[in-house]
Design an enzyme around this catalytic site. Structure first.
Site, PDB file in Angstrom:
ATOM      1  CG  ASN A 356     -16.589  -7.218  69.245  1.00  0.00           C
ATOM      2  OD1 ASN A 356     -15.616  -6.630  68.574  1.00  0.00           O
ATOM      3  ND2 ASN A 356     -16.324  -7.469  70.524  1.00  0.00           N
ATOM      4  NE  ARG A 401     -14.699  -3.930  74.563  1.00  0.00           N
ATOM      5  CZ  ARG A 401     -13.923  -4.596  75.527  1.00  0.00           C
ATOM      6  NH1 ARG A 401     -13.679  -5.816  75.353  1.00  0.00           N
ATOM      7  NH2 ARG A 401     -13.573  -3.969  76.578  1.00  0.00           N
ATOM      8  CB  CYS A 402     -12.287  -8.755  68.872  1.00  0.00           C
ATOM      9  SG  CYS A 402     -13.761  -9.306  69.476  1.00  0.00           S
ATOM     10  CG  MET A 403     -10.384  -6.923  64.777  1.00  0.00           C
ATOM     11  SD  MET A 403     -10.531  -6.573  63.170  1.00  0.00           S
ATOM     12  CE  MET A 403     -11.621  -5.571  62.969  1.00  0.00           C
TER      13      MET A 403
END
Ligand SMILES: NC(=[NH2+])NCCC[C@H](N)C(=O)O
EC number: 3.5.3.6
Length: 412
Positions: A356, A401-403
């Site tokens: 990620n 990436r998620c954050m």
């Protein structure tokens, strides 16, 4: 109020890897202190994070971005600014009060109480939630008397941290996603509110919406200008990808959408947990699935401008993802950085968001430091890795990436 569009900061994202200019983050706050061993599963955390350490880790992440000239916007600031408007405040309170747990008297009392709050306190209550014992009702009615002290009247939103999921920029449009898990569904009411009412986004066109078919941003990968891959699994549904494809094509924002089935599993809840881009023609991918990933290619002959519901979609049979992606991107080959890891190491590092990564520019990516082996292989493949700590941040199962929700990237 009329808004001079030219005075607004630029927005827009066409790829995963163009130099990052502006990003939306959420600094973890009091909503994380709501997590207990009794509610963490429901609230989609795998542990109970040490909040102040999570904040330090997040501040270091933000600083790593700022030091590379990325403008960092915080969701809480935007929300607070948005809630200065009475209209936005009414909408926000109205949607938070829809919960059927409340009953009429408590709902009326709470609505009035929230309406009297200053924007910062209101933003805090909407994000961190409100417990029954935090409301000082002079004569508690039936519902608050029957509920336990620590029952939430407004649920906390600890997953706001993962700003990737609650909105996605595609070109200069913003997609308001619709989140599948009940613990997250309110998040997109807040992002929609911000994009609708914050002056910075006054000229922006919105797609989709929080009350539509499920689409989560972690599933959406902008492979190349006009080419969008969408994971379909635990979160984004088949109807969600169709709905999004129709809107992107109707608006002339994308010409090809790849629907990519992924295993319906916690470890692979989003496409970006197994595959992210680190260069215009290169992905890093979880080796245990790299060969098995498939995609259906969706295109249309209908001209852009055809209403989304009337668009004729063409759908191919499923074929290997890497072939379908390369064909759609108009390149010979979509390269995969083979992390070459043995299946157990690969599984451990995938769980800890090793795949990620957040690209800051072609061949420059942020990654959690703990995934030492994945990071070493990335460097061997010529990717510069900016390492950040994530021992606490990662307990919600999300990486760099998620954050992050990119708002502006350079074209490549
Ligand atoms: N884009 C992502 N992979 N986001 C990760 C989200 C993690 C979050 N706890 C959830 O379960 O929803």
């Amino acid at each position: 109020m009329t808004v001079d569009d030219h005075a607004l900061p630029p927005v827009g994202v066409t790829t995963e890897v163009g130099r990052l200019r502006t990003v939306l983050l959420h600094r973890p706050g009091p909503e994380l202190t709501r997590l207990t061993p009794r509610n963490n599963d429901r609230l989609l955390f795998d542990g109970i994070p040490w909040v102040s350490r999570a904040q330090e880790e997040h501040d270091a992440f933000a600083e790593a971005l700022r030091s590379r000239d990325v403008e960092v916007l915080y969701l809480a600031d935007l929300l607070e600014e948005t809630l200065g408007s009475d209209e936005a405040r009414e909408l926000a309170i109205g949607s938070a009060m829809e919960s059927l747990h409340l009953g009429e008297s408590l709902r009326a009392y709470l609505s009035a109480m929230l309406f009297d709050m200053a924007p910062d306190d209101l933003a805090l209550s909407l994000c961190a939630g409100l417990r029954n014992d935090e409301v000082r009702h002079p004569s508690p009615g039936l519902v608050s008397s029957l509920l336990a002290d620590d029952d939430f009247l407004i649920d906390p939103l600890p997953n706001l941290l993962f700003t990737r999921d609650s909105s996605v920029w595609v070109r200069d449009h913003v997609t308001i996603t619709s989140l599948a898990m009940p613990a997250r569904s309110r998040e997109t009411q807040l992002t929609e509110l911000v994009y609708r009412h914050h002056p910075r986004f006054a000229a922006v066109q919105r797609l989709h919406g929080w009350d539509r078919e499920y689409v989560e941003g972690g599933d959406v990968l902008l492979l190349a200008p006009g080419v969008v891959a969408v994971g379909v699994g635990e979160r984004t549904t088949p109807a969600g990808v169709e709905g999004l494809a129709r809107q992107l094509m109707s608006g002339g924002i994308a010409t090809t959408v790849l629907a990519v089935p992924i295993t319906q599993d916690r470890a692979t809840m989003h496409l970006d947990t197994v595959c992210t881009m680190v260069d215009v023609d290169t992905v890093v991918m979880y080796p245990n699935i790299a060969d098995g990933l498939r995609a259906l290619t969706v295109t249309t002959e209908s001209p852009a401008g055809t209403p989304a519901t009337e668009l004729e979609l063409r759908v191919t049979r499923a074929e290997p993802f890497l072939h379908a992606a390369a064909a759609a991107m108009g390149i010979d080959e979509l390269k995969v950085i083979d992390t070459g890891l043995d299946p157990t190491t690969a599984e451990r590092e995938q769980w800890d968001d090793g795949n990620n990564t957040l690209a800051l520019a072609p061949r420059l990516a942020v990654a959690y430091e703990r995934n030492t082996q994945t990071n070493r292989r990335l460097e061997e493949a010529g990717i510069e890795v900016v390492r950040i700590a994530g021992s606490e941040l990662g307990s919600g199962r999300g990486g760099p990436r998620c954050m992050s929700c990119p708002v502006l990237r350079d074209e490549v």
